[in-house]
Design a protein around this motif. Structure first.
Motif, mmCIF file in Angstrom:
data_model
loop_
_atom_site.group_PDB
_atom_site.id
_atom_site.type_symbol
_atom_site.label_atom_id
_atom_site.label_comp_id
_atom_site.label_asym_id
_atom_site.label_seq_id
_atom_site.Cartn_x
_atom_site.Cartn_y
_atom_site.Cartn_z
ATOM 1 N N GLY A 1 0.585 -1.680 0.123
ATOM 2 C CA GLY A 1 -0.147 -0.140 -0.160
ATOM 3 C C GLY A 1 0.849 0.950 -0.224
ATOM 4 O O GLY A 1 0.610 2.768 -0.610
ATOM 5 N N ALA A 2 2.154 1.799 0.853
ATOM 6 C CA ALA A 2 2.634 2.016 1.002
ATOM 7 C C ALA A 2 3.283 3.195 0.073
ATOM 8 O O ALA A 2 3.915 3.844 -0.702
ATOM 9 C CB ALA A 2 3.894 2.506 2.109
ATOM 10 N N ALA A 3 4.049 1.461 -0.867
ATOM 11 C CA ALA A 3 4.783 1.565 -2.482
ATOM 12 C C ALA A 3 4.509 2.479 -2.862
ATOM 13 O O ALA A 3 4.940 3.224 -4.245
ATOM 14 C CB ALA A 3 5.239 0.622 -2.695
ATOM 15 N N GLY A 4 3.183 2.603 -3.579
ATOM 16 C CA GLY A 4 2.233 3.745 -4.695
ATOM 17 C C GLY A 4 2.698 4.979 -4.389
ATOM 18 O O GLY A 4 2.403 5.377 -4.546
ATOM 19 N N GLU A 5 1.905 4.793 -3.113
ATOM 20 C CA GLU A 5 1.536 6.715 -2.833
ATOM 21 C C GLU A 5 3.858 7.253 -2.716
ATOM 22 O O GLU A 5 3.585 8.364 -2.772
ATOM 23 C CB GLU A 5 1.761 6.378 -1.143
ATOM 24 N N TRP A 6 4.591 5.993 -2.040
ATOM 25 C CA TRP A 6 5.659 6.729 -2.124
ATOM 26 C C TRP A 6 7.016 6.578 -3.521
ATOM 27 O O TRP A 6 7.196 7.864 -3.825
ATOM 28 C CB TRP A 6 6.845 5.880 -0.953
ATOM 29 N N ALA A 7 6.022 5.576 -4.205
ATOM 30 C CA ALA A 7 6.275 6.211 -5.665
ATOM 31 C C ALA A 7 6.261 7.299 -6.230
ATOM 32 O O ALA A 7 6.557 8.236 -7.671
ATOM 33 C CB ALA A 7 5.782 4.800 -6.340
ATOM 34 N N ASP A 8 4.748 8.775 -6.163
ATOM 35 C CA ASP A 8 4.617 9.612 -6.266
ATOM 36 C C ASP A 8 4.839 10.732 -6.309
ATOM 37 O O ASP A 8 4.446 12.209 -5.759
ATOM 38 C CB ASP A 8 3.061 9.200 -5.807
ATOM 39 N N ILE A 9 5.742 10.725 -4.885
ATOM 40 C CA ILE A 9 6.325 11.532 -4.338
ATOM 41 C C ILE A 9 7.702 12.041 -5.731
ATOM 42 O O ILE A 9 8.256 11.589 -6.140
ATOM 43 C CB ILE A 9 7.265 11.623 -2.744
ATOM 44 N N ASP A 10 7.582 13.724 -5.292
ATOM 45 C CA ASP A 10 8.264 13.915 -6.829
ATOM 46 C C ASP A 10 10.801 13.982 -6.971
ATOM 47 O O ASP A 10 10.334 13.131 -8.050
ATOM 48 C CB ASP A 10 8.803 15.766 -6.380
ATOM 49 N N GLU A 11 11.055 13.315 -5.329
ATOM 50 C CA GLU A 11 12.165 12.784 -5.252
ATOM 51 C C GLU A 11 11.989 11.661 -5.806
ATOM 52 O O GLU A 11 12.984 11.590 -6.609
ATOM 53 C CB GLU A 11 12.737 12.579 -4.415
ATOM 54 N N LEU A 12 11.164 10.086 -6.082
ATOM 55 C CA LEU A 12 11.055 9.531 -6.551
ATOM 56 C C LEU A 12 10.906 8.789 -8.089
ATOM 57 O O LEU A 12 11.502 8.755 -8.623
ATOM 58 C CB LEU A 12 10.767 8.092 -5.619
#
Length: 148
Positions: A100-111
């Motif tokens: 669940g966290a992976a999609g949200e984290w991948a969406d931050i600008d830095e990633l």
């Protein structure tokens, strides 16, 4: 590309000694996860916010969150601490939470700027979760060797 080797060590002094050797922490001496472009300051505070439900500001102000431990005058590499809160969140996170966290984290600008997808973010989270779990079980803390 920025090199970020996440590793576990007993304490800050031991962690900073990785700068004595070129190339970062040796896998023969440390438990190491090599990640390109996953910076230990912004991306890790964003991850902590996602995993713990706090704000980015709160995560970035926690003790040891992205704290520079080595000399700020260094030109090639630094050692930065990872917050104990993030280490614990990674160590205790189940697979479904990481998915669940992976999609949200991948969406931050830095990633997103590095072209990291949700699938890649999940691979990274699984590696970091394993590292954090092994560190917790042996009483170690997490650090990042950050080479520009």
């Amino acid at each position: 590309m920025v090199m970020c080797d996440y590793f576990s060590a007993a304490d800050d002094d031991t962690a900073v000694r990785v700068l004595d050797e070129p190339g970062g922490p040796e896998s023969s001496m440390f438990d190491v996860v090599s990640l390109k472009g996953i910076d230990p300051v912004i991306a890790m505070a964003q991850l902590e916010a996602i995993l713990t439900g706090c704000s980015y500001e709160e995560a970035s102000e926690r003790p040891r969150a992205g704290q520079l431990l080595s000399s700020p005058e260094a030109e090639s590499a630094f050692v930065v601490s990872v917050s104990d809160t993030l280490q614990e969140a990674l160590a205790s996170a189940g697979h479904s939470l990481l998915v669940g966290a992976a999609g949200e984290w991948a969406d931050i600008d830095e990633l997103r700027d590095w072209g990291i997808t949700a699938d890649t973010a999940l691979e990274v989270l699984l590696l970091l979760s394993g590292l954090a779990g092994r560190a917790r079980s042996t009483g170690l803390r997490l650090f990042c060797w950050w080479a520009l």
